[in-house]
Structure formats: structure tokens, C-alpha cells
Design an enzyme around this catalytic site. Structure first.
Site, PDB file in Angstrom:
ATOM      1  N   GLY A 526      -9.475-160.259  12.381  1.00 51.51           N
ATOM      2  CA  GLY A 526      -9.298-158.880  12.822  1.00 51.51           C
ATOM      3  C   GLY A 526     -10.616-158.138  12.621  1.00 51.51           C
ATOM      4  O   GLY A 526     -10.660-157.081  12.024  1.00 51.51           O
ATOM      5  N   ASP A 532     -17.257-163.068   4.058  1.00 45.94           N
ATOM      6  CA  ASP A 532     -17.674-163.434   2.710  1.00 45.94           C
ATOM      7  C   ASP A 532     -18.567-164.659   2.778  1.00 45.94           C
ATOM      8  O   ASP A 532     -18.629-165.344   3.797  1.00 45.94           O
ATOM      9  CB  ASP A 532     -16.435-163.687   1.831  1.00 45.94           C
ATOM     10  CG  ASP A 532     -15.507-164.715   2.448  1.00 45.94           C
ATOM     11  OD1 ASP A 532     -15.903-165.889   2.514  1.00 45.94           O
ATOM     12  OD2 ASP A 532     -14.378-164.361   2.881  1.00 45.94           O
ATOM     13  N   GLU A 612     -26.924-149.333  34.859  1.00 44.88           N
ATOM     14  CA  GLU A 612     -26.470-149.937  33.595  1.00 44.88           C
ATOM     15  C   GLU A 612     -26.878-151.405  33.522  1.00 44.88           C
ATOM     16  O   GLU A 612     -27.294-151.903  32.488  1.00 44.88           O
ATOM     17  CB  GLU A 612     -24.949-149.788  33.459  1.00 44.88           C
ATOM     18  CG  GLU A 612     -24.545-148.363  33.134  1.00 44.88           C
ATOM     19  CD  GLU A 612     -23.030-148.157  33.187  1.00 44.88           C
ATOM     20  OE1 GLU A 612     -22.543-147.266  32.464  1.00 44.88           O
ATOM     21  OE2 GLU A 612     -22.352-148.872  33.959  1.00 44.88           O
TER      22      GLU A 612
HETATM   23  C1  DGJ Z   1      -8.891-159.852  16.545  1.00 41.04           C
HETATM   24  C2  DGJ Z   1     -10.360-160.014  16.822  1.00 41.04           C
HETATM   25  O1  DGJ Z   1     -11.118-159.365  15.866  1.00 41.04           O
HETATM   26  C3  DGJ Z   1     -10.636-159.493  18.223  1.00 41.04           C
HETATM   27  O2  DGJ Z   1     -12.017-159.526  18.487  1.00 41.04           O
HETATM   28  C4  DGJ Z   1      -9.876-160.305  19.206  1.00 41.04           C
HETATM   29  O3  DGJ Z   1     -10.336-161.630  19.211  1.00 41.04           O
HETATM   30  C5  DGJ Z   1      -8.385-160.258  18.876  1.00 41.04           C
HETATM   31  N1  DGJ Z   1      -8.130-160.599  17.525  1.00 41.04           N
HETATM   32  C6  DGJ Z   1      -7.619-161.171  19.779  1.00 41.04           C
HETATM   33  O4  DGJ Z   1      -6.298-161.224  19.443  1.00 41.04           O
END
Ligand code: DGJ
Length: 726
Positions: A526, A532, A612
Site C-alpha cells: 500500500g 525497511d 506535456e
Molecule cells: C497498492 C499499491 O501501493 C498501488 O500502487 C497499487 O499497486 C495498488 N495496491 C493495486 O491494488
């Protein structure tokens, strides 16, 4: 250099700029005598003072002596229940049920080469040295071996602990910290790096007050909330002055970092695996090895500590072929499409990306099983043919024709209840019998402590990786652990599950590395929920945060920079307004911020205007030009984003100081702002530098001591980069 004086039993570790010393005294208690700026040597135990302190117990063998108490003396590895009431390093349950551990010196040995750790991440390098000190509990069968690795040039001291049961009855281990550091009374601050999902590693600095304070994670991961890297420093310490200590745990599971200011003002730092919920049955003859911890002391402030951590991580933790090496500029489709994509959409993005200098397309979540949202599909690592009719084997060559490598996202540690894997193996999900089990992002955690689960995952990954030419994998993990319980362990061993999980994870990652040595694996949880040194041993870069807003990233990357070098920091340019916070920022600024990491794009390039596209083309060109400087240079923080001086600035300076890249980003604007004169750092004072290829020769000393005038910039969140060449 390790110096052992076996007569006085003084053991000294010297690095280039620091000295660390311990002494086994006449009672065979291993006392910590010193850790700080390098000193010549000798017996520094004269620093320790003895006094009769009220309510501090005295070892019984000392008869009427009352000025000697474990509670008042600096310990090298603190014990429990026998006289020291401060933070313990190890907690045990002896066969007789007592929770007592008394450790006394037995022997020591210094040897060339650094100790190796089976199945755990560790610093490595032929020039390392090892000190091993053996302690024994005189009243039980427990033996504790303290291991120290010394990397002189990096001022790096690594530590770990092996606990052995020499008896014939099992002992229960309830804590096994990796590092205990007792420092003499001083006014010190504790610095931690804390936050939340999308707000990782914000720096927090607070004076140590009496009692215990600290951070940790009980989430089964090192976590977004607190990082297993902490610092202690003098109240007056800053970037360029003052004594500071950095301590990091090479571990990706729950941890505890606790500092205690005792009744007499002395300070103890204990760092190790999270004791809450941990309990390990140590059978007769068995040995438990704690994860490695790393410490660096800087007598001259934070910057030197950071430089040493960065060098050590790049050169002695990351492994080939990616140690400190260039990684391809990538485009990831997550924020561009989320789950709604197919092969044609990916190829469209790739067609836009290739001429812009982007060399790797990463297909994120949603390419497998019935994964059309985040409620199902995890565990079924077979291609979704509706989205990718020809499979990976058809997509990869088409990308290759465009000059792009191919990478993909996986989340092997998890399973959705709505998946074929779960229907077949519900018992592989971690969940205690008779409990419903909490979900996180509607998914369950697979029990990686079990060999058959790991074997299944390895084979599933192998089928994917063998099906096409795949250069990169993003290894994600998207929930905190709850309901920790393993069907493979008996009730009395359930306290081992979380640690066995991490050992299993490391084993799986290592197996993958051995089978696919060229594969670049980016860690992710996430964003930065498992950022780490443990993960970095297996995955040489980690997605820093799910927050891709350039302005929020300034604080996140600032906090991250104290321990972790830019070459490890996953950073991408994303669309504006930003997906996470709606902020509008210039594309140039987003590029400047992402360039201080691995660099890439996380947006639908098909929606870019020609202007861009031209900016992006220049950005990738710049990143290739400055890449080596960013990867190998020394990192200088030139401002404190938490003080909000109106801008954030940092620099990468080549080790020979002939070249530097200075970056600056402004905050939200206001009228009649003071002019900014930015004082640079790390340059050669005697050298003259050209800036951005201009004609003027700027003296290094003037740029550092007087500064460089930043031209006024109109509008919010502006940026500039200064490229200095001597
Ligand atoms: C969490 C990751 O940090 C995101 O970049 C992405 O890959 C999502 N999960 C996908 O579910």
C-alpha cells in the site's frame, strides 16, 4: 577494527569515525562503556560511576556491597527480573516457570569477515569483521551470543543475538531484541518517522522525558505508522553538528523501538522484534537468531549519518545486479486505469511512452483471475483472457517491438475469499478456528509460515514469469495482519506464527531471486507500509507511498531520506489534479520530486498534450543525464519542510564534488515574499562551478557560505533544478 584485551576484558570496536566499547567486569557483567566519536582506545570503564542507590538491588555474590546494581549500571544486553528494572532486551520463561534471566560473561572471539545469517537479511562484505561475545545465565541453561559486525569505512556496526538452550527442557522466549544501547545521562531527543497510509515517515523529534517512550508495529509488517529506523541525538544536534545515533532493524514484521530515560537520567534504546504476541519455544539444543540491527553514530550531525547509511545500504546491503545501479524509467498503469484496462489500452500507453524515453511498462493490479475490483481474485495467478486475450506471451513481444520491457504487479501473500485458491484451500488463510477473522481490503493473509503455501506460490509465480519475457515485478501487500494463527503449529507455538511468516516471506523472495537473478523486484505495501532494510535486501527498491502528490511527497521523501538512499525510493510523476488529494501542481515540479527516486510515470500518457509530452521527454532525458549523480551522490537536505520556510530544497553531490544537482520546490505562494538565498552544501570550497551550463563561474565557498539567489517564482508549487559542474 576490533581490539580485544582479554586481561582487562575490554572489547573495543573502532570504525573510521567512531568507537564502541564494552567491558566484562570483575563480576562478569558485560557493561557498556562508550559509543561516540572515535577515541584512541584503552579502558573507558573509568566513565562508569558507582554509588549506593536506594531501591536498586545488588547481586548477592557481592555480600555487603551496595554501590553495585544492575539497575544503575550501563548494560550491553539487558536482562529481566534479576535487578535491572529498565527495558529488558530478552524475556524468557524458564522450565521452572520463572521469568528470570541473568547474563554473565563467558568468552569472546574476534574474527575476520562478517558473520552470516541464515534466512535473514544482513549487511555483507568481505572487509567486515565479527566480534562474538558469549554470555551465560549461571542459574539456567540459557546462553546468549552477542554478535557484532564492523564495517569501518561506513561507521557501521551491525548487531544480532543468538539465544541457545543448552538444557534438556524447553524454554519459552518472549522477547529477543537485536540491539540494546545504554548511554550516559544527557539531554537527548528521540527522532522517529511516523504517519499513516499515504502519509508515511513524517519526522517527529521530541525530548526524552523520564520513562519509556517509543514506537513500534503490531501489524505484522514494519508499517506505515512507524518506521523501524529511529534516531537519538543531542538537544542541539542538527544537520551539520552535534552527536547523533541512527538505529535500524533489518526486519519487515512487527517491531519495537523503545527509549527509556531512567531515574538517574541515563538512556537506554532497545530495538528488536515486537514482543507483543511473540513467544518462541526453544527446545533442548535449539538456537534462536534475532534479526540484524544496524547502528551508525555521527559526531557531526544528521547529514554525515545519512551519508554513511546511504553508502552502506547501496554498497553493503543491496545485492547485484541492482546494487546502486540504474533502473529503467517506467510507466505504471495503476493511476491511469485502475482495474479498467486491456492489452490494447496498455499498448496505447506504451506507444506514447516509448518515444518519450520510458523503457518499461508495468501492468498493475487486475490482469489475473476474476480481478475486476479489489473484492476478489487474489490468489488466482492466471491471466484474465478477457483483458489480455493473447496472454502475457503475446503482450511482452509487442512491447519489446516498441522498445519497452515488460513488468507486472503481484500480491502473492494474499488471498480473496472469492477466488479459486481460497475455494480449494481455505485452510491456507490465516484465521483461528471458530473466529470469523477480520478482513483488510476484503482479503485474507496466506499463511507463509507453511512450506506448502510457499511452494504453491513459488510455482504459481514461476508459471507467470516463465510465460513471457518479464523484467520487473512489483511485489505488493495490502493489509495489516489480524487473526494471526497457523494451522501448521500446535497451540503452544502459535506465538511463533508472525515471525515464521516473515522468515517464510524472506525464503520465498530469496528463492525467486535465485531462480531469476536479473529480475528487478520492487517492494510495495500500500505504498510504503513495509519500507525497511529487511525488504531492501530482497527488493532493491520500494514504492515509497501511495501518495503521489509531489508536495506531500516532499515531506514523505524528506523523512525517508534519513536512512534510505534515493536509489531505493520508488517515486513517480502522476496526473494533476492529484488522485489522492486533488492538488494541482505543475508537471515540471512533479518531475523534479520524482527524480529524487527511481523515477517513472503513473498516469495515462495518452491524455497528455503535445506540450506535456515535450516536458516528459526532457524529464526522462534529464533523469538519464543525472541518474548516476542521483544514485551514487551524497544526499543533502537543504531545508526542513516541517518548518515551512516556503520552499523545500535538497541536493545530490558527486563523491568527488565536481558535480551536483540542486532541486528546490516552493510551497503555496503569497505576495511580497522574502527573497530566498539558498546555501548549498557539500561542494568543493576551492572549486568554481558553472550552473546549468551558464558562463559565470561560481565559487564553491561562496555558494555554500553566502548562498545562491533563487530567482522569484510566480504561482504555487514552482520548482527549479540547478546542475553544477566544476
Ligand atoms: C497498492 C499499491 O501501493 C498501488 O500502487 C497499487 O499497486 C495498488 N495496491 C493495486 O491494488
Amino acid at each position: 577494527m576490533i581490539v580485544l584485551d582479554k586481561d582487562t576484558r575490554v572489547f573495543t570496536l573502532h570504525t573510521q569515525n567512531t568507537t564502541y566499547q564494552m567491558k566484562a567486569d570483575e563480576n562478569r557483567v558485560l557493561l557498556h562503556t562508550y559509543y561516540g566519536p572515535r577515541v584512541g582506545g584503552g579502558d573507558l570503564s573509568y566513565l562508569i560511576q558507582y554509588a549506593d542507590r536506594g531501591f536498586c538491588p545488588n547481586p548477592s555474590e557481592l555480600g555487603r556491597r551496595r554501590d553495585y546494581s544492575l539497575d544503575a549500571l550501563p548494560q550491553e544486553y539487558s536482562t529481566c527480573g534479576v535487578g535491572d528494572f529498565r527495558l529488558p532486551s530478552a524475556q524468557v520463561e524458564q522450565p521452572d516457570g520463572s521469568r528470570l534471566l541473568d547474563l554473565r560473561y563467558e568468552s569472546c572471539e574476534a574474527r575476520p569477515g562478517k558473520y552470516a545469517l541464515e534466512g535473514l537479511p544482513a549487511f555483507h562484505g568481505a572487509e567486515g569483521e565479527t566480534l562474538s561475545v558469549l554470555l551465560r545465565d549461571p542459574s539456567s541453561s540459557l546462553e546468549v551470543e552477542l554478535l557484532y559486525g564492523v564495517f569501518e569505512a561506513y561507521d557501521l556496526i551491525t548487531r544480532t543475538v543468538r539465544i541457545r538452550n543448552r538444557g534438556n527442557r524447553p524454554v519459552r522466549l518472549n522477547q529477543a531484541a537485536s540491539l540494546c544501547l545504554d548511554l550516559p545521562p544527557a539531554e537527548m531527543d528521540l527522532i522517529t518517522f511516523d504517519g499513516a497510509h499515504v502519509r508515511e515517515r513524517w519526522m517527529n523529534r521530541a525530548p526524552l522525558r523520564p520513562g519509556v517512550q517509543g514506537v513500534g508495529s503490531t501489524r505484522g509488517t514494519s508499517s506505515h505508522q512507524h518506521n523501524p529506523f529511529v534516531m537519538l541525538c543531542g538537544r542541539d544536534a542538527g544537520e551539520d553538528h552535534g552527536l547523533c545515533y541512527g538505529a535500524a532493524l533489518l526486519y519487515s514484521g512487527g517491531f519495537q523501538a523503545a527509549a527509556e530515560r531512567s531515574q538517574f537520567g541515563d538512556i537506554r534504546l532497545v530495538l528488536g522484534m515486537q514482543p507483543q504476541g511473540f513467544s518462541w519455544v526453544l527446545g533442548p539444543g535449539e538456537c534462536f537468531t534475532a534479526p540484524e540491527a544496524a547502528m551508525i553514530c555521527s559526531p557531526n550531525g544528521f547529514t554525515s549519518m545519512t551519508h554513511q547509511f546511504h553508502r552502506a545500504v547501496r554498497e553493503r546491503l543491496l545485492r547485484d545486479p541492482y546494487a546502486g545501479k540504474q533502473r529503467p524509467v517506467l510507466v505504471n498503469n495503476w493511476e491511469a486505469t485502475y482495474f479498467d484496462f486491456d492489452a490494447e489500452k496498455l499498448l496505447e500507453i506504451a506507444r506514447e511512452a516509448a518515444p518519450l524515453g520510458i523503457r518499461l511498462l508495468v501492468m498493475d493490479d487486475g490482469w489475473f483471475g476474476q480481478r475486476n475490483d479489489d473484492f476478489g481474485g487474489l490468489g488466482d495467478w492466471t491471466v484474465n483472457r478477457r483483458k489480455l486475450p493473447g496472454g502475457l506471451e503475446a503482450l511482452a513481444p509487442r512491447l519489446r517491438e516498441l522498445g519497452m520491457q515488460f513488468g507486472l504487479w503481484v500480491e502473492p501473500e494474499m488471498v480473496s475469499e472469492d477466488s479459486a485458491l481460497y475455494r480449494e484451500h481455505p485452510e491456507w488463510a490465516m484465521r483461528a478456528p471458530g473466529r470469523p477473522g477480520a478482513r483488510g481490503r476484503s482479503q485474507l493473509v496466506l499463511d507463509l509460515s507453511r512450506r506448502e503455501v510457499r511452494d504453491h506460490l513459488f510455482n504459481a509465480l514461476r508459471s507467470v514469469l516463465d510465460s513471457a519475457e518479464i523484467a520487473y515485478v512489483k511485489w505488493d501487500m495490502n493489509r495489516s495482519f489480524t487473526d494471526i494463527w497457523s494451522a501448521a503449529l500446535p497451540p503452544e507455538r502459535q506465538g511463533e506464527t508472525a515471525h515464521r511468516y516473515i522468515l517464510g516471506l524472506y525464503e520465498l523472495l530469496e528463492r525467486l531471486r535465485q531462480a531469476y537473478p536479473e529480475l528487478l523486484v520492487e517492494g510495495c505495501s500500500g505504498g510504503g507500509g513495509r519500507f525497511d532494510l529487511g525488504m531492501l535486501y530482497y527488493t532493491p527498491q520500494i514504492w515509497c507511498s501511495d501518495n503521489s502528490d509531489a508536495i506531500d511527497r516532499l515531506r514523505i521523501q524528506y523523512g525517508t531520506s534519513f536512512c534510505y538512499p534515493p536509489v531505493c525510493v520508488g517515486a513517480h510523476v502522476s496526473a494533476s489534479p492529484n488522485e489522492q488529494n486533488g492538488r494541482v501542481t505543475p508537471l515540471e515540479t512533479r518531475g523534479v520530486v520524482a527524480m529524487s527516486g527511481t523515477f517513472g510515470y503513473e498516469m495515462d500518457l495518452c491524455r497528455c498534450t503535445p506540450e506535456e509530452r515535450e516536458i516528459i521527454r526532457r524529464q526522462t532525458e534529464d533523469f538519464h543525464r543525472y541518474g548516476e549523480l542521483i544514485r551514487q551522490g551524497d544526499y543533502y537536505r537543504l531545508s526542513e519542510p516541517f518548518q515551512d520556510p516556503g520552499y523545500t530544497a535538497w541536493a545530490h553531490v558527486a563523491p568527488d564534488r565536481r558535480e551536483a544537482l540542486v532541486s528546490l520546490v516552493t510551497g503555496s505562494t503569497w505576495a511580497a515574499q522574502p527573497f530566498v538565498t539558498l546555501k548549498l552544501k557539500g561542494l568543493d570550497p576551492a572549486a568554481k562551478y558553472r550552473i546549468n551550463g551558464g558562463k559565470t563561474l561560481w565559487p564553491g565557498d561562496a555558494l555554500m557560505y553566502a548562498g545562491y539567489p533563487i530567482p522569484p517564482m510566480r504561482g504555487d508549487y514552482q520548482s527549479l533544478q540547478l546542475h553544477l559542474e566544476a
